[in-house]
Design a protein around this motif. Structure first.
Motif, mmCIF file in Angstrom:
data_model
loop_
_atom_site.group_PDB
_atom_site.id
_atom_site.type_symbol
_atom_site.label_atom_id
_atom_site.label_comp_id
_atom_site.label_asym_id
_atom_site.label_seq_id
_atom_site.Cartn_x
_atom_site.Cartn_y
_atom_site.Cartn_z
ATOM 1 N N LEU A 74 -3.568 2.811 -10.584
ATOM 2 C CA LEU A 74 -2.142 2.635 -10.385
ATOM 3 C C LEU A 74 -1.887 2.451 -8.941
ATOM 4 O O LEU A 74 -0.640 2.445 -8.546
ATOM 5 C CB LEU A 74 -1.406 3.536 -11.189
ATOM 6 C CG LEU A 74 -1.668 3.416 -12.880
ATOM 7 C CD1 LEU A 74 -1.017 4.493 -13.417
ATOM 8 C CD2 LEU A 74 -1.364 2.097 -13.096
ATOM 9 N N ARG A 75 -2.750 2.836 -8.002
ATOM 10 C CA ARG A 75 -2.653 2.441 -6.615
ATOM 11 C C ARG A 75 -1.448 3.435 -5.813
ATOM 12 O O ARG A 75 -1.110 3.416 -4.876
ATOM 13 C CB ARG A 75 -2.088 1.109 -6.276
ATOM 14 C CG ARG A 75 -3.042 0.092 -6.935
ATOM 15 C CD ARG A 75 -4.484 0.163 -6.050
ATOM 16 N NE ARG A 75 -5.355 -0.684 -6.730
ATOM 17 C CZ ARG A 75 -6.733 -0.840 -6.888
ATOM 18 N NH1 ARG A 75 -7.108 0.316 -6.120
ATOM 19 N NH2 ARG A 75 -7.309 -1.566 -7.245
ATOM 20 N N GLU A 76 -1.277 4.523 -6.623
ATOM 21 C CA GLU A 76 -0.316 5.433 -6.059
ATOM 22 C C GLU A 76 -0.780 6.801 -6.251
ATOM 23 O O GLU A 76 -1.322 7.148 -7.278
ATOM 24 C CB GLU A 76 1.091 5.349 -6.763
ATOM 25 C CG GLU A 76 2.240 6.141 -6.251
ATOM 26 C CD GLU A 76 3.681 5.916 -6.703
ATOM 27 O OE1 GLU A 76 4.638 5.727 -6.236
ATOM 28 O OE2 GLU A 76 3.612 5.649 -8.057
ATOM 29 N N PRO A 77 -0.879 7.594 -5.107
ATOM 30 C CA PRO A 77 -0.434 7.382 -3.929
ATOM 31 C C PRO A 77 -1.329 6.655 -3.022
ATOM 32 O O PRO A 77 -2.382 6.453 -3.303
ATOM 33 C CB PRO A 77 -0.194 8.811 -3.389
ATOM 34 C CG PRO A 77 -1.159 9.539 -3.926
ATOM 35 C CD PRO A 77 -1.562 8.923 -5.506
ATOM 36 N N GLY A 78 -0.645 6.110 -1.926
ATOM 37 C CA GLY A 78 -1.602 5.563 -0.806
ATOM 38 C C GLY A 78 -1.235 3.927 -0.989
ATOM 39 O O GLY A 78 -1.395 3.476 0.292
ATOM 40 N N GLN A 79 -1.387 3.266 -1.865
ATOM 41 C CA GLN A 79 -1.395 1.817 -1.924
ATOM 42 C C GLN A 79 0.055 1.366 -2.617
ATOM 43 O O GLN A 79 -0.050 0.381 -3.484
ATOM 44 C CB GLN A 79 -2.568 1.214 -2.374
ATOM 45 C CG GLN A 79 -3.819 1.609 -1.290
ATOM 46 C CD GLN A 79 -4.911 0.826 -1.802
ATOM 47 O OE1 GLN A 79 -4.941 0.262 -2.760
ATOM 48 N NE2 GLN A 79 -6.026 1.236 -1.041
ATOM 49 N N SER A 80 1.131 2.054 -2.551
ATOM 50 C CA SER A 80 2.198 1.657 -3.445
ATOM 51 C C SER A 80 2.947 0.340 -3.025
ATOM 52 O O SER A 80 3.616 -0.162 -4.008
ATOM 53 C CB SER A 80 3.435 2.755 -3.348
ATOM 54 O OG SER A 80 3.832 2.920 -2.067
ATOM 55 N N ALA A 81 2.490 -0.360 -1.891
ATOM 56 C CA ALA A 81 2.949 -1.736 -1.790
ATOM 57 C C ALA A 81 2.236 -2.668 -2.882
ATOM 58 O O ALA A 81 2.747 -3.652 -3.091
ATOM 59 C CB ALA A 81 2.555 -1.856 -0.181
ATOM 60 N N LYS A 82 0.979 -2.150 -3.357
ATOM 61 C CA LYS A 82 0.447 -3.126 -4.549
ATOM 62 C C LYS A 82 0.998 -2.884 -5.675
ATOM 63 O O LYS A 82 1.148 -3.871 -6.464
ATOM 64 C CB LYS A 82 -0.962 -2.936 -4.242
ATOM 65 C CG LYS A 82 -1.559 -3.386 -3.148
ATOM 66 C CD LYS A 82 -3.330 -3.122 -3.090
ATOM 67 C CE LYS A 82 -3.929 -3.471 -1.710
ATOM 68 N NZ LYS A 82 -5.388 -3.336 -2.097
ATOM 69 N N THR A 84 2.934 0.524 -8.255
ATOM 70 C CA THR A 84 3.285 1.883 -8.488
ATOM 71 C C THR A 84 2.886 2.573 -9.847
ATOM 72 O O THR A 84 2.633 1.503 -10.594
ATOM 73 C CB THR A 84 4.616 2.160 -7.990
ATOM 74 O OG1 THR A 84 5.483 1.553 -9.110
ATOM 75 C CG2 THR A 84 5.021 1.693 -6.703
ATOM 76 N N ILE A 85 3.064 3.781 -10.065
ATOM 77 C CA ILE A 85 2.764 4.169 -11.399
ATOM 78 C C ILE A 85 3.886 3.618 -12.483
ATOM 79 O O ILE A 85 3.626 2.804 -13.537
ATOM 80 C CB ILE A 85 3.085 5.554 -11.658
ATOM 81 C CG1 ILE A 85 1.708 6.358 -10.897
ATOM 82 C CG2 ILE A 85 3.040 6.096 -12.986
ATOM 83 C CD1 ILE A 85 1.891 7.823 -10.670
ATOM 84 N N ALA A 86 5.124 3.143 -11.945
ATOM 85 C CA ALA A 86 6.124 2.797 -12.699
ATOM 86 C C ALA A 86 5.969 1.315 -12.965
ATOM 87 O O ALA A 86 6.043 0.692 -14.234
ATOM 88 C CB ALA A 86 7.501 2.842 -12.082
ATOM 89 N N THR A 87 5.564 0.550 -11.876
ATOM 90 C CA THR A 87 5.158 -0.883 -12.089
ATOM 91 C C THR A 87 4.014 -1.151 -12.748
ATOM 92 O O THR A 87 3.773 -1.999 -13.868
ATOM 93 C CB THR A 87 5.290 -1.726 -10.844
ATOM 94 O OG1 THR A 87 4.122 -1.279 -10.005
ATOM 95 C CG2 THR A 87 6.388 -1.718 -10.008
#
Length: 101
Positions: A74-82, A84-87
């Protein structure tokens, strides 16, 4: 014929291809959902509903138990531009996944 009062959360899905490997089921059938749980599948599903229950024609669609994805990032934390947990979980839910690991 008297029908019981329709529960607030009843829904009849009609004409969908019902696939449930745990029941060795792969056929076109109606599905009655009451309070978020499957109450009946097949011809009896329509017979158990009051006339005012919401009906959705799902002909040409697949009705199945929720899918589980056992390997997600889910790329979070650290790569939230790609993502997020929500998306990521919203996308999974939109695709029919009820669980992600």
């Amino acid at each position: 014929m008297a029908y019981p009062a329709a529960p607030m959360a009843s829904l009849l899905l009609t004409g969908g291809r019902v696939i449930d490997p745990s029941q060795s089921m792969d056929r076109v059938a109606d599905v009655l959902v009451v309070n978020g749980k499957v109450a009946a599948i097949g011809p009896e599903a329509g017979h158990k509903t009051a006339p005012d229950v919401e009906r959705i024609d799902v002909s040409g669609l697949v009705v199945s138990p929720g899918l589980i994805d056992l390997h997600v990032h889910l790329r979070e934390p650290g790569q939230s531009a790609k993502e997020t947990i929500a998306t990521g979980t919203a996308a999974a839910a939109r695709g029919g996944f009820t669980s992600v690991v």
